[in-house]
Design a protein around this motif. Structure first.
Motif, PDB file in Angstrom:
ATOM      1  N   SER A 193       5.267 -12.308  -6.622  1.00 30.86           N
ATOM      2  CA  SER A 193       5.357 -10.280  -5.499  1.00 30.86           C
ATOM      3  C   SER A 193       3.832 -10.391  -5.299  1.00 30.86           C
ATOM      4  O   SER A 193       3.166 -10.826  -6.256  1.00 30.86           O
TER       5      SER A 193
ATOM      6  N   GLY B  15      10.900  -9.876   1.286  1.00 26.77           N
ATOM      7  CA  GLY B  15       9.646  -8.738   0.337  1.00 26.77           C
ATOM      8  C   GLY B  15       9.531  -6.924   0.964  1.00 26.77           C
ATOM      9  O   GLY B  15       9.937  -6.772   2.333  1.00 26.77           O
TER      10      GLY B  15
ATOM     11  N   GLU C 259       8.836  -6.741  -4.237  1.00 26.17           N
ATOM     12  CA  GLU C 259       9.450  -8.440  -4.921  1.00 26.17           C
ATOM     13  C   GLU C 259       9.201  -9.068  -3.454  1.00 26.17           C
ATOM     14  O   GLU C 259       8.328  -8.646  -2.648  1.00 26.17           O
TER      15      GLU C 259
END
Length: 148
Positions: free
Chosen positions: A91, A121, A101
Protein backbone atom coordinates in the motif's frame (compact mmCIF):
# COMPACT_ATOMS: atom_id res chain seq x y z
CA UNK A 1 -14.67 -17.66 10.09
CA UNK A 2 -11.96 -15.34 11.42
CA UNK A 3 -9.19 -16.46 9.06
CA UNK A 4 -9.55 -16.38 5.30
CA UNK A 5 -7.42 -18.76 3.23
CA UNK A 6 -7.23 -20.25 -0.27
CA UNK A 7 -8.14 -23.83 -1.18
CA UNK A 8 -8.15 -25.70 -4.48
CA UNK A 9 -10.83 -27.69 -6.28
CA UNK A 10 -11.18 -29.03 -9.82
CA UNK A 11 -14.11 -29.29 -12.20
CA UNK A 12 -14.49 -30.57 -15.77
CA UNK A 13 -13.80 -28.09 -18.56
CA UNK A 14 -17.43 -28.23 -19.70
CA UNK A 15 -18.91 -27.59 -16.24
CA UNK A 16 -21.90 -25.36 -15.66
CA UNK A 17 -20.49 -24.85 -12.13
CA UNK A 18 -22.98 -27.08 -10.34
CA UNK A 19 -21.90 -28.10 -6.84
CA UNK A 20 -21.67 -31.76 -7.86
CA UNK A 21 -19.10 -30.94 -10.57
CA UNK A 22 -16.42 -29.83 -8.09
CA UNK A 23 -13.85 -32.05 -6.39
CA UNK A 24 -11.80 -30.72 -3.49
CA UNK A 25 -8.15 -31.55 -4.25
CA UNK A 26 -6.65 -31.33 -0.77
CA UNK A 27 -8.17 -31.33 2.70
CA UNK A 28 -6.89 -27.95 3.81
CA UNK A 29 -5.65 -24.62 2.50
CA UNK A 30 -3.03 -24.27 -0.21
CA UNK A 31 -2.17 -20.77 1.03
CA UNK A 32 -2.76 -19.59 4.58
CA UNK A 33 -1.90 -16.20 6.13
CA UNK A 34 1.46 -16.60 7.85
CA UNK A 35 3.39 -13.38 7.29
CA UNK A 36 2.78 -10.35 9.53
CA UNK A 37 1.55 -8.17 6.66
CA UNK A 38 -0.99 -10.85 5.59
CA UNK A 39 -2.66 -10.61 9.01
CA UNK A 40 -5.65 -13.01 8.94
CA UNK A 41 -6.54 -13.06 5.24
CA UNK A 42 -5.40 -14.47 1.92
CA UNK A 43 -7.89 -13.77 -0.88
CA UNK A 44 -8.43 -12.78 -4.51
CA UNK A 45 -5.85 -15.11 -6.11
CA UNK A 46 -5.02 -14.56 -9.77
CA UNK A 47 -2.71 -16.97 -11.58
CA UNK A 48 -0.62 -16.93 -14.74
CA UNK A 49 1.62 -19.63 -16.16
CA UNK A 50 5.17 -18.76 -17.18
CA UNK A 51 7.95 -21.22 -17.95
CA UNK A 52 5.78 -24.20 -16.85
CA UNK A 53 5.17 -22.72 -13.39
CA UNK A 54 2.09 -21.11 -11.90
CA UNK A 55 2.45 -17.69 -10.31
CA UNK A 56 -0.28 -16.61 -7.92
CA UNK A 57 -0.70 -12.92 -7.15
CA UNK A 58 -2.90 -12.69 -4.06
CA UNK A 59 -4.24 -10.15 -1.60
CA UNK A 60 -2.94 -10.36 1.95
CA UNK A 61 -4.95 -8.85 4.84
CA UNK A 62 -8.53 -7.68 4.63
CA UNK A 63 -9.28 -4.56 2.60
CA UNK A 64 -8.08 -1.26 4.05
CA UNK A 65 -6.16 -2.83 6.94
CA UNK A 66 -4.13 -2.23 4.63
CA UNK A 67 -4.47 -4.93 2.01
CA UNK A 68 -1.33 -5.59 -0.04
CA UNK A 69 -0.32 -7.96 -2.86
CA UNK A 70 1.92 -10.99 -2.48
CA UNK A 71 3.23 -13.61 -4.91
CA UNK A 72 3.59 -17.40 -4.61
CA UNK A 73 4.80 -20.00 -7.11
CA UNK A 74 3.81 -23.62 -7.76
CA UNK A 75 4.64 -26.40 -10.19
CA UNK A 76 1.45 -28.39 -9.52
CA UNK A 77 -1.20 -25.89 -8.35
CA UNK A 78 -1.39 -27.54 -4.92
CA UNK A 79 1.97 -26.86 -3.27
CA UNK A 80 2.76 -23.14 -3.15
CA UNK A 81 5.83 -21.26 -1.98
CA UNK A 82 5.90 -17.54 -1.36
CA UNK A 83 8.50 -15.74 -3.43
CA UNK A 84 8.81 -12.77 -1.07
CA UNK A 85 8.38 -12.19 2.66
CA UNK A 86 7.31 -8.60 2.02
CA UNK A 87 4.43 -7.42 -0.20
CA UNK A 88 5.14 -7.37 -3.92
CA UNK A 89 2.76 -4.41 -4.24
CA UNK A 90 2.56 -2.60 -0.92
CA UNK A 91 0.00 0.00 0.00
CA UNK A 92 1.10 3.59 -0.42
CA UNK A 93 2.40 6.01 2.15
CA UNK A 94 0.47 8.71 3.94
CA UNK A 95 -1.39 10.85 1.42
CA UNK A 96 -0.81 8.48 -1.52
CA UNK A 97 -3.77 7.39 -3.68
CA UNK A 98 -3.42 3.83 -2.31
CA UNK A 99 -2.67 4.66 1.32
CA UNK A 100 -5.53 2.43 2.57
CA UNK A 101 -4.88 -0.50 0.25
CA UNK A 102 -3.29 -1.98 -2.84
CA UNK A 103 -5.44 -5.03 -3.22
CA UNK A 104 -7.66 -7.44 -5.12
CA UNK A 105 -5.02 -8.12 -7.77
CA UNK A 106 -5.38 -9.58 -11.23
CA UNK A 107 -2.30 -10.61 -13.18
CA UNK A 108 -2.72 -10.44 -16.93
CA UNK A 109 -0.42 -12.01 -19.52
CA UNK A 110 -0.75 -10.13 -22.81
CA UNK A 111 -0.40 -11.71 -26.26
CA UNK A 112 2.99 -9.99 -26.63
CA UNK A 113 4.32 -11.80 -23.53
CA UNK A 114 4.20 -8.76 -21.23
CA UNK A 115 2.58 -9.10 -17.80
CA UNK A 116 0.44 -6.47 -16.13
CA UNK A 117 -0.78 -6.39 -12.54
CA UNK A 118 -4.16 -4.73 -12.14
CA UNK A 119 -5.13 -3.77 -8.60
CA UNK A 120 -7.42 -1.44 -6.69
CA UNK A 121 -6.52 1.17 -4.16
CA UNK A 122 -7.92 4.04 -2.16
CA UNK A 123 -6.88 6.55 0.45
CA UNK A 124 -10.14 6.95 2.35
CA UNK A 125 -10.74 3.54 3.96
CA UNK A 126 -12.88 2.27 1.08
CA UNK A 127 -15.21 5.21 0.42
CA UNK A 128 -13.85 5.45 -3.12
CA UNK A 129 -11.93 3.03 -5.33
CA UNK A 130 -9.29 3.48 -7.98
CA UNK A 131 -8.03 0.79 -10.35
CA UNK A 132 -4.64 0.86 -12.00
CA UNK A 133 -2.13 -1.46 -13.60
CA UNK A 134 1.60 -1.76 -13.62
CA UNK A 135 3.84 -3.83 -15.88
CA UNK A 136 5.48 -6.78 -14.14
CA UNK A 137 8.95 -7.79 -15.31
CA UNK A 138 10.58 -11.21 -14.87
CA UNK A 139 14.10 -12.33 -14.06
CA UNK A 140 14.65 -16.12 -14.04
CA UNK A 141 11.15 -16.83 -12.73
CA UNK A 142 11.08 -13.97 -10.24
CA UNK A 143 8.65 -11.12 -10.87
CA UNK A 144 9.76 -7.59 -10.12
CA UNK A 145 8.49 -4.04 -10.44
CA UNK A 146 10.29 -1.38 -12.46
CA UNK A 147 11.96 -1.30 -15.81
CA UNK A 148 14.62 -3.65 -17.16
Amino acid sequence: YAIQMVGVATAPGDTDFRRDDWTQVVDGPILYPELPWERTCIEAPSIIIKDNKMYMFYAGAFGNSPQQVGVAVSEDGVNWERIFDEPFMPSGGEGDWNESESGHPHIFLDDDGKSYLFYQGNNDMGKTWYITNEEVFWDNGTPYRGKN
